[in-house]
Design a protein around this motif. Structure first.
Motif, PDB file in Angstrom:
ATOM      1  N   ILE A 114       0.934  -1.377   0.141  1.00 46.69           N
ATOM      2  CA  ILE A 114      -0.085   0.126  -0.159  1.00 46.69           C
ATOM      3  C   ILE A 114       0.867   1.252  -0.038  1.00 46.69           C
ATOM      4  CG2 ILE A 114      -1.658   1.285   1.578  1.00 46.69           C
ATOM      5  CD1 ILE A 114      -2.920  -1.139   0.120  1.00 46.69           C
ATOM      6  N   ASP A 120      -4.249   0.812  -3.801  1.00 45.20           N
ATOM      7  CA  ASP A 120      -5.237   1.402  -3.196  1.00 45.20           C
ATOM      8  C   ASP A 120      -5.804   0.245  -2.156  1.00 45.20           C
ATOM      9  OD1 ASP A 120      -5.391   3.795  -4.387  1.00 45.20           O
ATOM     10  OD2 ASP A 120      -6.196   2.901  -6.158  1.00 45.20           O
ATOM     11  N   TYR A 164      -6.103  -1.597   3.153  1.00 42.47           N
ATOM     12  CA  TYR A 164      -6.619  -0.624   2.127  1.00 42.47           C
ATOM     13  C   TYR A 164      -5.838   0.686   2.658  1.00 42.47           C
ATOM     14  CZ  TYR A 164     -10.548  -3.942   2.458  1.00 42.47           C
ATOM     15  OH  TYR A 164     -11.401  -5.240   2.720  1.00 42.47           O
ATOM     16  N   LYS A 165      -5.826   1.496   1.802  1.00 45.44           N
ATOM     17  CA  LYS A 165      -5.682   2.867   2.030  1.00 45.44           C
ATOM     18  C   LYS A 165      -6.983   3.246   2.757  1.00 45.44           C
ATOM     19  CE  LYS A 165      -2.813   4.694  -2.015  1.00 45.44           C
ATOM     20  NZ  LYS A 165      -2.775   5.440  -3.040  1.00 45.44           N
ATOM     21  N   VAL A 168      -9.789   4.557   1.243  1.00 45.29           N
ATOM     22  CA  VAL A 168     -10.777   3.836   0.521  1.00 45.29           C
ATOM     23  C   VAL A 168     -11.787   3.045   1.287  1.00 45.29           C
ATOM     24  CG1 VAL A 168     -10.819   1.327  -0.589  1.00 45.29           C
ATOM     25  CG2 VAL A 168      -8.923   2.965  -0.984  1.00 45.29           C
ATOM     26  N   PHE A 191     -10.971   3.745  -7.136  1.00 44.14           N
ATOM     27  CA  PHE A 191      -9.994   3.218  -6.599  1.00 44.14           C
ATOM     28  C   PHE A 191      -9.471   1.876  -7.251  1.00 44.14           C
ATOM     29  CE2 PHE A 191     -11.732   5.386  -3.087  1.00 44.14           C
ATOM     30  CZ  PHE A 191     -10.898   6.206  -2.724  1.00 44.14           C
TER      31      PHE A 191
END
Length: 321
Positions: A114, A120, A164-165, A168, A191
């Motif tokens: 990530i 993303d 995950y970011k 997101v 994303f």
């Protein structure tokens, strides 16, 4: 507000996992300390009927990074993840199951994908599974159907271990069994850099699985639902209006044809019968009425596009923070 110093939030939904929680927390803490990560553990107790909540209370004394919420009853994994996501503040959010079949040792590599590789979202792929054929075969069919309908090419949508970011997960709405389709929602929300990592699947050490074969049926129905909502959720008139117009005009054309045929036969002094004596007239009448109803349904759908968030309502009984 996001804590800028917090690197990782680990979100763990759980249901009747009292036995595994001490070992899981120790394992996560050991990995985080070894890699010098700043982190928080967010557990969401989904109405467990065992001692899970009492265990979490005792563990919160040992691990200051532990936060937890407890639902008043069992709402399902999607609701638990939604609650965890709402609490998460780390720049990278990791989800994993509480049954210890997901290995915390995978977290550093997921975090790197990530933060350094620019993904993303990264989904785990349990390439080698310790599950019976009654579970693995339906899983393969389910994954194939999801890939075909969504255009997201992952091998294992149902793997609980994902990264995950933060931005997101803040765009995702979860309810029903929609947790299986977070990558699909993420792609539709813009994303598009979605990656996959082969992860180790641990054999279950404690307890029994909480999911039956019915989850594949429900999962497929939810896939159809989310595809429909994504395609027409913001423009229901495009669907209902199109079918309504098609039905209305089909019925109208048939009716006009029947009337025209009768008038033609009259003018030509041919044998004729009343329009209402023709069964086709009643089919046409049904099509006209159905067309009007579909068209009105499209208007009502447009009015409901600003839908409420009732699908994510749940009662939190107690919290640890």
């Amino acid at each position: 507000m996001q804590d800028s110093t917090l690197q990782i939030s680990i979100v763990v939904p759980l249901f009747n996992e009292a036995e595994s929680l001490p070992e899981l927390c120790a394992w996560i803490d050991r990995v985080m300390r070894a890699n010098h990560f700043s982190y928080e553990m967010i557990f969401v107790n989904d109405g467990s009927r065992d001692e899970s909540w009492e265990v979490l209370k005792s563990l919160s004394v040992q691990y200051p990074s532990l936060k937890a919420s407890s639902f008043a009853r069992n709402y399902g994994k999607s609701a638990a993840l939604h609650e965890g996501f709402s609490k998460a503040q780390g720049s990278v959010v990791i989800t994993m199951d509480a049954d210890m079949q997901d290995s915390p040792d995978e977290i550093p590599a997921l975090y790197q994908m990530i933060t350094q590789d620019g993904f993303d979202l990264v989904s785990g792929w349990k390439q080698k599974r310790f599950d019976p054929l009654s579970k693995t075969i339906p899983t393969k069919l389910y994954n194939a159907a999801t890939r075909a309908l969504s255009g997201v090419y992952l091998h294992d949508f149902n793997c609980g271990l994902k990264a995950y970011k933060l931005e997101v997960i803040k765009t995702i709405r979860l309810y029903g069994e929609m947790h299986r389709y977070i990558p699909v929602q993420a792609k539709w929300n813009g994303f598009s850099k979605i990656g996959e990592k082969v992860v180790q699947h641990q054999a279950r050490k404690y307890g029994v699985t909480k999911f039956g074969l019915e989850r594949f049926l429900y999962g497929f129905l939810d896939l159809l639902s989310i595809t429909f909502v994504q395609t027409f959720g913001k423009r229901p008139m495009h669907l209902f209006g199109s079918f309504g117009i098609l039905s209305f005009f089909s019925g109208s054309i048939i009716t006009l044809w029947l009337i025209g045929e009768k008038l033609y036969n009259i003018t030509q002094h041919l044998k004729y019968r009343n329009v209402t004596d023709n069964p086709l007239f009643f089919l046409a009448l049904v099509a006209i009425i159905l067309g009007v109803q579909l068209f009105l349904a499209g208007f009502i759908g447009e009015l409901m596009v600003t839908n409420s968030d009732k699908t994510t309502d749940y009662q939190i009984k107690e919290e640890i923070s």
